[in-house]
Structures are given as structure tokens and as C-alpha cells.
Enzyme design. Structure first.
Site, PDB file in Angstrom:
ATOM      1  N   GLY A  96       0.816  -1.226   0.000  1.00  0.00           N
ATOM      2  CA  GLY A  96       0.000   0.000   0.000  1.00  0.00           C
ATOM      3  C   GLY A  96       0.839   1.261   0.000  1.00  0.00           C
ATOM      4  N   GLY A  98       2.529   3.670   1.584  1.00  0.00           N
ATOM      5  CA  GLY A  98       3.020   3.832   2.950  1.00  0.00           C
ATOM      6  C   GLY A  98       3.422   5.256   3.263  1.00  0.00           C
ATOM      7  NE  ARG A  99       8.446   6.427   0.408  1.00  0.00           N
ATOM      8  CZ  ARG A  99       9.726   6.593   0.173  1.00  0.00           C
ATOM      9  NH1 ARG A  99      10.383   7.528   0.821  1.00  0.00           N
ATOM     10  NH2 ARG A  99      10.349   5.850  -0.698  1.00  0.00           N
ATOM     11  CE  LYS A 119       7.867   7.647  -3.698  1.00  0.00           C
ATOM     12  NZ  LYS A 119       8.417   7.099  -4.945  1.00  0.00           N
ATOM     13  CG  ASP A 131      10.159   7.882   8.151  1.00  0.00           C
ATOM     14  OD1 ASP A 131       9.750   7.517   7.023  1.00  0.00           O
ATOM     15  OD2 ASP A 131      11.292   8.348   8.350  1.00  0.00           O
ATOM     16  N   GLY A 132       6.788   7.261   6.884  1.00  0.00           N
ATOM     17  CA  GLY A 132       5.908   8.009   5.974  1.00  0.00           C
ATOM     18  C   GLY A 132       6.584   9.196   5.308  1.00  0.00           C
ATOM     19  NE  ARG A 182       3.997   8.474  -7.271  1.00  0.00           N
ATOM     20  CZ  ARG A 182       4.439   7.306  -6.795  1.00  0.00           C
ATOM     21  NH1 ARG A 182       5.531   6.756  -7.281  1.00  0.00           N
ATOM     22  NH2 ARG A 182       3.807   6.697  -5.814  1.00  0.00           N
ATOM     23  CG  ASP A 261       5.289  -3.436  -4.955  1.00  0.00           C
ATOM     24  OD1 ASP A 261       5.834  -4.491  -5.308  1.00  0.00           O
ATOM     25  OD2 ASP A 261       5.888  -2.549  -4.329  1.00  0.00           O
TER      26      ASP A 261
HETATM   27  P1  AMP Z   1       9.158   0.962  -2.725  1.00  0.00           P
HETATM   28  O1  AMP Z   1      10.410   0.157  -2.550  1.00  0.00           O
HETATM   29  O2  AMP Z   1       9.382   2.438  -2.782  1.00  0.00           O
HETATM   30  O3  AMP Z   1       8.304   0.471  -3.836  1.00  0.00           O
HETATM   31  O4  AMP Z   1       8.331   0.759  -1.367  1.00  0.00           O
HETATM   32  C1  AMP Z   1       7.786  -0.487  -0.968  1.00  0.00           C
HETATM   33  C2  AMP Z   1       6.712  -0.251   0.061  1.00  0.00           C
HETATM   34  O5  AMP Z   1       7.254   0.359   1.235  1.00  0.00           O
HETATM   35  C3  AMP Z   1       5.584   0.644  -0.394  1.00  0.00           C
HETATM   36  O6  AMP Z   1       4.398   0.137   0.164  1.00  0.00           O
HETATM   37  C4  AMP Z   1       5.954   1.985   0.195  1.00  0.00           C
HETATM   38  O7  AMP Z   1       4.841   2.824   0.367  1.00  0.00           O
HETATM   39  C5  AMP Z   1       6.553   1.563   1.519  1.00  0.00           C
HETATM   40  N1  AMP Z   1       7.503   2.570   2.034  1.00  0.00           N
HETATM   41  C6  AMP Z   1       8.719   2.867   1.536  1.00  0.00           C
HETATM   42  N2  AMP Z   1       9.310   3.829   2.264  1.00  0.00           N
HETATM   43  C7  AMP Z   1       8.449   4.172   3.242  1.00  0.00           C
HETATM   44  C8  AMP Z   1       8.472   5.124   4.306  1.00  0.00           C
HETATM   45  N3  AMP Z   1       9.517   5.915   4.536  1.00  0.00           N
HETATM   46  N4  AMP Z   1       7.385   5.190   5.111  1.00  0.00           N
HETATM   47  C9  AMP Z   1       6.322   4.394   4.900  1.00  0.00           C
HETATM   48  N5  AMP Z   1       6.244   3.479   3.938  1.00  0.00           N
HETATM   49  C10 AMP Z   1       7.285   3.363   3.099  1.00  0.00           C
HETATM   50 MG    MG Z   2       6.799   1.116  -4.789  1.00  0.00          MG
END
Ligand code: AMP
Ligand code: MG
Length: 503
Positions: A96, A98-99, A119, A131-132, A182, A261
Site C-alpha cells: 500500500g 506507505g508514504r 509522496k 515513518d511516511g 507525483r 507493486d
Molecule cells: P518501494 O520500494 O518504494 O516500492 O516501497 C515499498 C513499500 O514500502 C511501499 O508500500 C511503500 O509505500 C513503503 N515505504 C517505503 N518507504 C516508506 C516510508 N519511509 N514510510 C512508509 N512506507 C514506506
Molecule cells: Mg513502490
């Protein structure tokens, strides 16, 4: 600190908030978290124009409060999207946004729909232990990376702005925060459907598929039979994916994290983490430090596209036929067309890169032999193709800039002789071929060291290099002799620069 509604009509866009209206299990309402003292870092007039935002006014009045999430545009109903995904080949469950918080979707005066997403705007129900937030360097890479691909004419999410804040974020070291705006027609992923499938929420697949079809493939929405409509849509997703990956291969772009994803159902380049444009050509190049096994090397991207499509089709099997066995067979048949769709798209692009107007027997071998030579010598991918555009068809003419990219000069000469022999009447006019080739072989790409340079300057408070690089990369096929330095080979320190996953 709480989020308030913005008063300026600058941000009063034609919000439709379709995701908010859909609600769970696809979208959870989620307000951004206010951040301390946001300030402007970068703003993209091209994307502002897509959104009918008056760029000049935005710069003058300030955009940091709204594009940090501290003030909500009037009428926007923010959400976080719930999706899952296969990460490095393994089902990872719910991931999902996450941030990332989508402010909403809006429609511009031309009737085009865009999601506008922040983002790094704080935690959501999908943040898990993180931490979002996002750090400045990763937002700069995404901003420049997505705009570089857009400049090359490759389908991608776009970037409207970067806003910074001195609020600390803890990664390997303490860094400052930033928020990237974005923009995309849709941010639905393969993993959006997989999440529903693994939850066994089969009845929820159709409403999401219908939303995608209705908003982005209206010509398919007219197909009345449900199964036929979904099958036609799958054909489209397969074609868009094949075409996107062929686009990447043709410019030496490596995505780095081709998890499901991160796969857009619209065939957009999505999620800029440890991506990279190749300098010297290495088909086995791993641009993601975390990808130890090399699952996502340059050469594997086309096959990974098929693997990911396989996960997508599996997730939507209930939409393809009533009987499970029949659905599996239909799904497999549809997937079988990926290879040829990819090969067609790839060959067409490579043919154009060699300046060939019409396809002929032996072209694939001609392309392959050049790439083999480039790989053996580690020739610079971008510079070699660009230099080829300057070469005359006349056998005796000098081809120095092209030959100079190779160590094995005799090998390069021999290949050139084959290429010249292949050039027919349609390709004989040097000047016309040069123009054609320079329209597909960029002079400027976002080399890792160039991005790194812009990041280092920005970390010291100077954002001018982001703007300069962006201005160059938005017209990568133009000569721009005043910026020739940006087309040079990378310095030695930058060779083998690798990046790791999300930050
Ligand atoms: P990504 O590798 O950017 O595709 O991230 C994989 C997952 O981790 C996705 O669900 C992102 O939303 C979540 N995510 C990555 N970095 C963070 C963050 N700093 N805080 C919250 N969720 C994160
Ligand atoms: Mg991603």
C-alpha cells in the site's frame, strides 16, 4: 500541527475524488501530516500546464504549503491506496501507499484526468514500521528521472514539484525531508489487483477493473460482454507493458525494482528508486545494490515484464471466464502474445536507432552484433548511438566519433561496413538520416553522476542544478551545444555508482 484548507483559488482545481468515492477496500481516507516550515525546492511548469495550474502565480504566491500537505486544496479528498505485490519474486502481502497520499484526481480543461499525489506526506494505514517520509535526495532522483523519461517520450508518472523541510528523517544518517508531488492519469498497479485476489475478495476485482477501463480505455468500455471486455483490457495491458519495456531497453534504462507493486496497469514507468541509465553498455548491469541475485538486470527486464504480467493475469482470472480452468487457459493464451508484442516493439525501436526506414531480413542480427561489440568494449550506450547518427553512408568517409567509443576499432569498422552495406536507397541521404536518428538517439540522459551532482548541491541549499538539468533533459534530442559537457563520459569516480532501495 493540523492540516487546514487553503484559501487561494489557485488550487481550486476541478477535483473529482473518484478514489475517495470508491472507498475501501481499494482506498482509505487519509489526511497528510503537517510538516515543519516547508520551503520550495523545484517546480515544473510543464506539469503545471497539464493540470491547468498557473505556474507563474504558483511560484509567486508560493506552493510549499499546499504541496507539502500542510494546506489542503479546497475540494480535495485525500486517500491512500491499498495494494500488495510480489517483491523479488515472492508474494509480500499488503504493502500500500506507505508514504504517498493522493490529494484526489482532477480533470483539466481538455478532459484529461490526473491523480495528484504527495509522496513523503506522512504516515498512512500502510506505513508498517516506517515513518511516511521521504528524503531530499530520493525526491530529486524521482523528479529528474521521471522528467527525463517524459522528455524521451517514454510513458511515465510525472513530477510537479519538490518541497523541502528541515524536519529530520533517520536513514543510515540523519537527513532532511522532502515531499514530491507525483502526477499520473492513474496510480493503479498490478499489485492493486493482486491484493484483492490474495484476500479472496473476488467480487472487488470488477469494480476496480471497470474504473480503470472507464477512465483510461473508454473505447473498451463499450464492449458489453463482461468477459470479453476484461480480456480486451488484458490484451491492452500486455501491449502497454511490452511497449514500455522496449522503450526502456532502447535508451538503456534500468528500473531496478520491477516488483509487481511497481508495475502500472497503464504501462507507465512507476516508482523511481535505484533506477539508472547505463553509461557503458553492460547487459548484466544491476543498478540496484539490494538486488544481489541480479533479478532485475537490464537484460532481464523483458522477461520480468512477462513474469509480472503472469501475476497480474492470475489475480484477475475470475474476470476472464466463469469456469476456473477455462479462465486459466484464456489467461495463458493472452500471455503468449507478450513475447511477440515485445519483440515487435523492440525491433522497431532498434531499427529506428540504426536509421533504418524499413525492416529487412538480418536487422535483428545487425542490432545484436553492435550490442555485443558495445558490451565487450564497455562502449557508452548513449554516445555510441548518437555518434552513429553522424556517420556518412559513404564507405570512405571518416567515422571517428563513433569508432572512438570502442577499444576494438577494427571490430567497430567491420560492423560499420555491414551497416553501410545494409543502408539502401531509403537511407542513403546522410542529412535526412541524421535528423531521423537524432530524434530517437538522445544526446542527453540522466547519468547517475549528473543526478548525484544536483543532489550534492541541493543538500547545500543550492537548487539551481536541479533546474538546469531538468531544462536540458526536457529536450534530450536537441544538440544544445552550450551544454555539451552534460553529454560527456562520466568521470572515473562515478563508474559503478550503485543505489539501494527506497529512501
Ligand atoms: P518501494 O520500494 O518504494 O516500492 O516501497 C515499498 C513499500 O514500502 C511501499 O508500500 C511503500 O509505500 C513503503 N515505504 C517505503 N518507504 C516508506 C516510508 N519511509 N514510510 C512508509 N512506507 C514506506
Ligand atoms: Mg513502490
Amino acid at each position: 500541527m493540523s492540516v487546514v484548507t487553503e484559501q487561494s483559488d489557485l488550487w481550486a482545481l476541478d477535483w473529482r475524488n473518484r478514489a475517495a468515492a470508491m472507498g475501501m477496500p481499494w482506498y482509505a481516507p487519509q489526511q497528510p501530516s503537517a510538516i515543519e516550515a516547508p520551503y520550495p525546492v523545484a517546480f515544473n511548469d510543464d506539469v503545471a500546464a497539464l493540470l491547468d495550474i498557473d505556474a507563474e502565480r504558483a511560484r509567486r504566491e508560493g506552493y510549499a504549503e499546499v504541496l507539502s500537505g500542510n494546506r489542503l486544496p479546497p475540494g480535495a479528498e485525500p486517500v491512500a491506496h491499498r495494494y500488495g505485490g510480489h517483491q523479488f519474486g515472492i508474494w509480500a502481502g499488503q504493502l500500500g501507499d506507505g508514504r504517498a497520499i493522493t490529494l484526489g484526481d482532477m480533470v483539466n480543461a481538455r478532459g484529461q484526468v490526473y491523480d495528484i499525489q504527495l509522496k513523503g506526506a506522512g504516515k498512512t494505514p500502510y506505513s508498517r514500521f516506517a515513518d511516511g517520509r521521504a528524503v531530499l535526495r530520493s525526491t530529486i532522483r524521482e523528479y529528474l528521472g521521471s522528467e527525463a523519461l517524459a522528455g524521451l517520450g517514454i510513458p511515465t508518472t510525472r513530477a510537479l514539484a519538490i518541497v523541502g523541510s528541515d524536519a529530520p528523517v533517520y536513514r543510515e544518517t540523519v537527513e532532511t525531508s522532502a515531499i514530491l508531488t507525483r502526477v499520473a492519469p492513474s496510480l493503479v498497479r498490478f499489485g492493486s489487483f493482486e491484493m484483492l485476489f490474495y484476500d479472496r475478495r473476488f467480487d472487488d476485482l470488477a469494480p476496480l477493473a471497470d474504473a480503470v477501463i472507464q477512465h483510461h480505455h473508454p473505447e473498451l468500455a463499450a464492449i458489453e460482454n463482461d468477459y470479453e471486455r476484461y480480456r480486451a483490457w488484458v490484451v491492452r495491458v500486455i501491449e502497454l507493458t511490452a511497449s514500455l519495456i522496449a522503450d526502456w531497453q532502447a535508451v538503456g534504462f534500468c528500473h531496478g525494482v520491477l516488483n509487481t507493486d511497481n508495475m502500472s496497469v497503464l504501462g507507465l514507468t512507476l516508482d523511481y528508486g535505484p533506477f539508472g541509465f547505463m553509461d557503458s553498455f553492460d547487459p548484466d548491469w544491476i543498478c540496484n545494490h539490494t538486488d544481489e541475485a541480479g533479478r532485475y538486470t537490464y537484460n532481464r527486464q523483458p522477461a520480468i515484464g512477462l513474469w509480472n504480467l503472469g501475476r497480474f493475469v492470475q489475480a484477475i482470472l475470475p474476470l476472464l471466464a466463469e469456469e476456473p480452468d477455462a479462465a486459466v487457459e484464456i489467461g495463458q493464451n493472452l500471455l503468449e502474445d507478450y513475447r511477440s508484442a515485445y519483440d515487435r516493439a523492440y525491433q522497431a525501436r532498434m531499427q529506428a536507432k540504426l536509421g533504418l526506414v524499413e525492416a529487412a531480413e538480418g536487422d535483428a542480427e545487425l542490432v545484436a552484433s553492435l550490442l555485443k561489440l558495445m558490451a565487450r568494449d564497455g562502449a557508452d550506450f548513449t554516445r555510441s548511438f548518437r555518434a552513429l547518427g553522424e556517420v556518412s553512408a559513404a564507405p570512405s568517409a571518416s567515422a571517428a566519433p563513433f569508432i572512438d567509443e570502442f577499444v576494438d576499432r577494427e571490430g567497430a569498422e567491420a560492423w560499420l561496413a555491414d551497416w553501410r552495406a545494409r543502408l539502401g536507397e531509403a537511407e542513403a541521404d546522410d542529412a535526412a538520416r541524421r535528423v531521423r536518428m537524432h530524434l530517437v538517439n538522445p544526446k542527453y540522459i540522466l547519468r547517475n553522476y549528473l543526478a548525484q551532482h544536483a543532489i550534492e548541491r541541493a543538500e547545500n541549499g543550492d537548487y539551481s542544478e536541479i533546474e538546469r538539468l531538468h531544462a536540458i533533459l526536457r529536450r534530450p534530442f536537441d544538440e544544445q551545444p552550450e551544454h555539451a559537457d552534460y553529454a560527456r563520459l562520466p568521470p572515473d569516480w562515478a563508474r559503478g555508482l550503485v543505489l539501494s532501495c527506497s529512501s
